[in-house]
Design a protein around this motif. Structure first.
Motif, PDB file in Angstrom:
ATOM      1  N   PHE A   1       0.833  -1.195   0.000  1.00 59.03           N
ATOM      2  CA  PHE A   1       0.000   0.000   0.000  1.00 59.03           C
ATOM      3  C   PHE A   1       0.873   1.253   0.000  1.00 59.03           C
ATOM      4  CE2 PHE A   1      -2.765  -3.197   2.047  1.00 59.03           C
ATOM      5  CZ  PHE A   1      -3.837  -3.141   1.166  1.00 59.03           C
ATOM      6  N   LEU A   2       0.422   2.240  -0.780  1.00 64.16           N
ATOM      7  CA  LEU A   2       1.148   3.496  -0.889  1.00 64.16           C
ATOM      8  C   LEU A   2       0.150   4.643  -0.893  1.00 64.16           C
ATOM      9  CD1 LEU A   2       3.909   4.955  -1.514  1.00 64.16           C
ATOM     10  CD2 LEU A   2       3.273   4.753  -3.936  1.00 64.16           C
ATOM     11  N   ASP A   3       0.323   5.594   0.015  1.00 64.14           N
ATOM     12  CA  ASP A   3      -0.550   6.768   0.083  1.00 64.14           C
ATOM     13  C   ASP A   3      -0.155   7.742  -1.031  1.00 64.14           C
ATOM     14  OD1 ASP A   3      -1.453   9.504   0.846  1.00 64.14           O
ATOM     15  OD2 ASP A   3      -2.236   8.474   2.598  1.00 64.14           O
ATOM     16  N   SER A   4      -1.087   8.046  -1.930  1.00 63.14           N
ATOM     17  CA  SER A   4      -0.757   8.875  -3.094  1.00 63.14           C
ATOM     18  C   SER A   4      -0.400  10.299  -2.705  1.00 63.14           C
ATOM     19  CB  SER A   4      -1.928   8.904  -4.082  1.00 63.14           C
ATOM     20  OG  SER A   4      -3.056   9.554  -3.521  1.00 63.14           O
ATOM     21  N   ALA A   5      -0.915  10.765  -1.567  1.00 65.08           N
ATOM     22  CA  ALA A   5      -0.682  12.151  -1.161  1.00 65.08           C
ATOM     23  C   ALA A   5       0.601  12.313  -0.356  1.00 65.08           C
ATOM     24  CB  ALA A   5      -1.870  12.663  -0.355  1.00 65.08           C
TER      25      ALA A   5
ATOM     26  N   ALA B   1     -15.023   4.774   7.987  1.00 65.10           N
ATOM     27  CA  ALA B   1     -13.829   5.533   7.608  1.00 65.10           C
ATOM     28  C   ALA B   1     -13.699   5.602   6.093  1.00 65.10           C
ATOM     29  CB  ALA B   1     -12.572   4.887   8.199  1.00 65.10           C
ATOM     30  N   SER B   2     -12.970   6.614   5.637  1.00 67.97           N
ATOM     31  CA  SER B   2     -12.631   6.739   4.221  1.00 67.97           C
ATOM     32  C   SER B   2     -11.405   5.876   3.915  1.00 67.97           C
ATOM     33  CB  SER B   2     -12.336   8.202   3.881  1.00 67.97           C
ATOM     34  OG  SER B   2     -13.439   9.023   4.169  1.00 67.97           O
ATOM     35  N   ASN B   3     -11.113   5.728   2.631  1.00 64.99           N
ATOM     36  CA  ASN B   3      -9.932   4.971   2.221  1.00 64.99           C
ATOM     37  C   ASN B   3      -8.670   5.571   2.821  1.00 64.99           C
ATOM     38  OD1 ASN B   3     -11.790   3.670   0.604  1.00 64.99           O
ATOM     39  ND2 ASN B   3     -10.593   3.839  -1.277  1.00 64.99           N
ATOM     40  N   SER B   4      -7.812   4.720   3.328  1.00 60.68           N
ATOM     41  CA  SER B   4      -6.507   5.135   3.841  1.00 60.68           C
ATOM     42  C   SER B   4      -5.633   3.897   3.942  1.00 60.68           C
ATOM     43  CB  SER B   4      -6.634   5.792   5.223  1.00 60.68           C
ATOM     44  OG  SER B   4      -6.931   4.824   6.219  1.00 60.68           O
TER      45      SER B   4
ATOM     46  N   ALA C   1     -11.576   2.885  -5.659  1.00 63.09           N
ATOM     47  CA  ALA C   1     -12.877   2.296  -5.322  1.00 63.09           C
ATOM     48  C   ALA C   1     -13.040   2.266  -3.804  1.00 63.09           C
ATOM     49  CB  ALA C   1     -12.961   0.874  -5.870  1.00 63.09           C
ATOM     50  N   PRO C   2     -14.206   2.692  -3.289  1.00 61.28           N
ATOM     51  CA  PRO C   2     -14.384   2.752  -1.830  1.00 61.28           C
ATOM     52  C   PRO C   2     -14.207   1.384  -1.171  1.00 61.28           C
ATOM     53  CG  PRO C   2     -16.153   3.911  -2.972  1.00 61.28           C
ATOM     54  CD  PRO C   2     -15.396   3.149  -4.019  1.00 61.28           C
TER      55      PRO C   2
ATOM     56  N   SER D   1      -7.069   8.931  -0.608  1.00 59.11           N
ATOM     57  CA  SER D   1      -7.993   9.143   0.502  1.00 59.11           C
ATOM     58  C   SER D   1      -9.018  10.223   0.177  1.00 59.11           C
ATOM     59  CB  SER D   1      -7.236   9.512   1.774  1.00 59.11           C
ATOM     60  OG  SER D   1      -6.436  10.656   1.557  1.00 59.11           O
ATOM     61  N   ARG D   2      -8.654  11.149  -0.689  1.00 56.32           N
ATOM     62  CA  ARG D   2      -9.579  12.200  -1.134  1.00 56.32           C
ATOM     63  C   ARG D   2      -9.568  12.261  -2.645  1.00 56.32           C
ATOM     64  NH1 ARG D   2      -7.295  14.233   3.483  1.00 56.32           N
ATOM     65  NH2 ARG D   2      -8.748  14.946   5.097  1.00 56.32           N
ATOM     66  N   TYR D   3     -10.755  12.371  -3.229  1.00 54.14           N
ATOM     67  CA  TYR D   3     -10.841  12.354  -4.687  1.00 54.14           C
ATOM     68  C   TYR D   3     -10.979  13.755  -5.267  1.00 54.14           C
ATOM     69  CZ  TYR D   3     -12.716  12.117  -9.358  1.00 54.14           C
ATOM     70  OH  TYR D   3     -12.911  12.327 -10.688  1.00 54.14           O
ATOM     71  N   SER D   4     -10.225  14.003  -6.315  1.00 51.11           N
ATOM     72  CA  SER D   4     -10.453  15.093  -7.249  1.00 51.11           C
ATOM     73  C   SER D   4     -10.007  14.568  -8.597  1.00 51.11           C
ATOM     74  CB  SER D   4      -9.661  16.348  -6.879  1.00 51.11           C
ATOM     75  OG  SER D   4      -8.273  16.157  -7.106  1.00 51.11           O
ATOM     76  N   PHE D   5     -10.565  15.075  -9.672  1.00 52.80           N
ATOM     77  CA  PHE D   5     -10.209  14.538 -10.983  1.00 52.80           C
ATOM     78  C   PHE D   5      -8.747  14.812 -11.307  1.00 52.80           C
ATOM     79  CE2 PHE D   5     -10.338  14.444 -15.724  1.00 52.80           C
ATOM     80  CZ  PHE D   5     -10.679  13.103 -15.845  1.00 52.80           C
ATOM     81  N   ASP D   6      -8.275  15.997 -10.954  1.00 53.99           N
ATOM     82  CA  ASP D   6      -6.862  16.294 -11.165  1.00 53.99           C
ATOM     83  C   ASP D   6      -5.975  15.395 -10.309  1.00 53.99           C
ATOM     84  OD1 ASP D   6      -6.453  18.568 -13.106  1.00 53.99           O
ATOM     85  OD2 ASP D   6      -7.909  19.520 -11.784  1.00 53.99           O
ATOM     86  N   GLY D   7      -6.402  15.161  -9.057  1.00 56.74           N
ATOM     87  CA  GLY D   7      -5.643  14.270  -8.182  1.00 56.74           C
ATOM     88  C   GLY D   7      -5.591  12.855  -8.730  1.00 56.74           C
TER      89      GLY D   7
END
Length: 553
Positions: A36-40, A77-80, A239-240, A265-271
């Motif tokens: 697992f890797l956190d994109s942010a 919880a949200s994805n993390s 995907a949630p 963990s947070r969605y935006s189209f640019d992200g």
């Protein structure tokens, strides 16, 4: 005629699904590969670290909180990166995990906690207030006895999941299950949104989830056999995880294949586009609105997404035109589809990247059987003849929680689950969806498919999202279809643009399919985490907008 999967049968082990995933993850990828890797933040978790954390949490849940087989632990919880640690830890302990949509209101959370009889709730960052308000509406006897926090800001506090993982020497935990228990003991209670009534708890056993992970893997192996896939994939974890789609495809199958999951963990189209570019995503699990955006949004051209070879879309069917448009814009990407329901863990059919049937929802999963029945439940014999799709297999749910009637209603006497979806199978064994049984609009004896109109509307450049619902026309004593539009670049002459969309649609469909109920412009189409339109919520929006429809027909 009962149809049998074209794929060779697989041997499904009787084991805890968390152990199955972790064992295969480390065996295929090795102990030091990044799972697992956190994109942010760039925070990474290796296979060896993941296994250690899961064992420590499972031991802590049993020793410090008395969690055991038969107990239910809710995850809100949200994805993390911490989410899979908790999911695997709960399941490895022998308890049952119920995952809650993090966008739920207090009332919706209250229903799931009460219905599942959760003993503990693990709460993600920013969601404590919602949980406490839900508790305020619950009887004391129904409230979870323990609250743990997933937020890393609470590290060092007694109510943190990290405190529960204090024993660094923890070894494997005995889940208290015998081999014969894994086919009936629920690993998860996932809640199915449905189209009417309150969400129902779907009991998915360890064997259900292990079977589905292996079935998905078997389809992906077809690409490796034909040199059209990568041995080590980098998957996008968008995907949630609260939904069976995210659980089975991402947290089970993809991890067990030794893949790396890049988590947003947070969605935006640019992200989303930036994550593909930065982390060289090779395989993405998406829903139709995102596929639509890939085909239309000009921002796609600002990012390098050349690493991505496959997009699998689930939740609703894509039109061949949209698939073609996406692949034309991104010629290095194959857009494929899968189909299923929460009740199927959730996948029952799936395309491989190497399949060349863009309109199909795939071939039948290994070890599964299917039949197509007409309105009188008689089996359809001829390939290509439509009817209700019914399935039987090791991934089909144990049943609905506390709802024997609903369980009996969805299964027939031969053990086939009736989906309510209308479709057919061609002579080569590929499945196709044409509509949903309960969503067909009946206009003067004609049957109108909402999904057909929705697929066509999604192709128009001024439409960001769309849905079609029936309204009753007293003057004609019949149902007529009404469109609900989310306009792209909203605010710019919306009404006239929407009228032009309707005229454009009417040029492409038979006269009886016209939007005689007019259209309503709204801010968003309510969808489930898997991307399916929530018809119940849309009916409520329709009620609020009663009399506000614009008729362009």
């Amino acid at each position: 005629m009962v149809l049998v999967s074209l794929l060779d049968r697989i041997d499904i082990p009787e084991t805890n699904v968390a152990n199955y995933v972790l064992d295969n993850c480390e065996r295929i990828g090795g102990p030091d590969h990044t799972v697992f890797l956190d994109s942010a933040t760039g925070y990474a978790l290796t296979a060896a670290e993941l296994r250690s954390y899961v064992r420590r949490l499972a031991a802590g849940l049993r020793q410090h909180f008395g969690i055991k087989r038969g107990d239910v632990v809710a995850i809100f919880a949200s994805n993390s990166v911490n989410f899979p640690i908790v999911v695997y830890g709960v399941v490895a302990s022998g308890a049952t995990c119920t995952t809650v949509n993090p966008t739920y209101t207090p009332r919706e959370l209250e229903h799931q906690l009460t219905d599942s009889q959760a003993t503990m709730i693990v709460v993600g960052g920013g969601l404590l207030d919602t949980a406490l308000e839900a508790f305020s509406h619950m009887d004391d006897s129904a409230k979870p006895k323990h609250i743990l926090h997933m937020d890393e800001a609470r590290t060092g506090k007694e109510d943190s999941i990290f405190s529960a993982m204090a024993d660094e020497t923890a070894g494997p935990v005995d889940d208290g299950l015998q081999p014969s228990d894994y086919s009936t003991t629920p690993a998860y209670i996932c809640y199915s949104s449905g189209t009417t009534g309150l969400p129902k708890g779907v009991l998915l056993s360890h064997r259900n989830m292990v079977a589905n992970a292996m079935q998905i893997q078997r389809v992906k192996e077809l690409d490796l056999e034909r040199s059209q896939g990568s041995r080590h994939e980098i998957f996008l974890g968008l995907a949630p995880f609260c939904h069976a789609y995210g659980l089975s495809y991402v947290l089970h199958s993809s991890v067990a294949l030794g893949g790396t999951i890049v988590i947003m963990s947070r969605y935006s189209f640019d992200g989303f586009l930036k994550a593909i570019e930065t982390h060289r995503i090779t395989f993405a699990y998406l829903v139709p609105p995102l596929v639509c955006a890939l085909s239309k949004d000009p921002r796609v051209d600002d990012y390098n997404v050349s690493s991505m070879h496959t997009v699998l879309s689930g939740g609703a069917t894509l039109s061949p035109t949209l698939i073609e448009a996406t692949q034309k814009r991104l010629p290095h990407v194959r857009v494929i589809q899968g189909y299923g329901m929460t009740e199927m863990s959730p996948a029952i059919t799936m395309l491989a990247t190497s399949h060349n049937e863009p309109a199909s929802i795939g071939i039948l999963m290994a070890n599964c059987e299917a039949k197509v029945v007409d309105h009188d439940n008689n089996e359809v014999a001829a390939p290509g003849e439509p009817g209700e799709l019914c399935f039987r297999g090791p991934n089909i749910m144990v049943g609905y929680l506390n709802n024997r009637r609903a369980t009996e209603d969805i299964f027939d006497s031969d053990g086939f689950l009736h989906t309510g979806d209308i479709g057919y199978v061609d002579s080569k064994g590929f499945f196709f969806i044409t509509d949903r049984k309960k969503e067909i609009i009946k206009f003067k004896g004609f049957q109108i498919s909402p999904s057909e109109l929705e697929s066509i509307l999604a192709e128009h450049p001024d439409i960001a999202d769309a849905a079609v619902m029936p309204v009753y026309d007293d003057s004609q004593a019949t149902e007529v279809p009404r469109g609900f539009f989310v306009m792209k670049d909203s605010g710019n002459n919306d009404q006239e643009r929407a009228k032009a969309v309707v005229e454009w649609l009417h040029e492409r469909v038979a006269g009886f399919k016209r939007l005689r109920g007019g259209f309503v412009i709204i801010d968003h189409i309510p969808r489930s985490p898997a991307g399916k339109i929530i018809r119940k919520s849309l009916r409520e929006i329709q009620h609020v907008n009663l009399g506000k429809a614009t008729v362009a027909a």
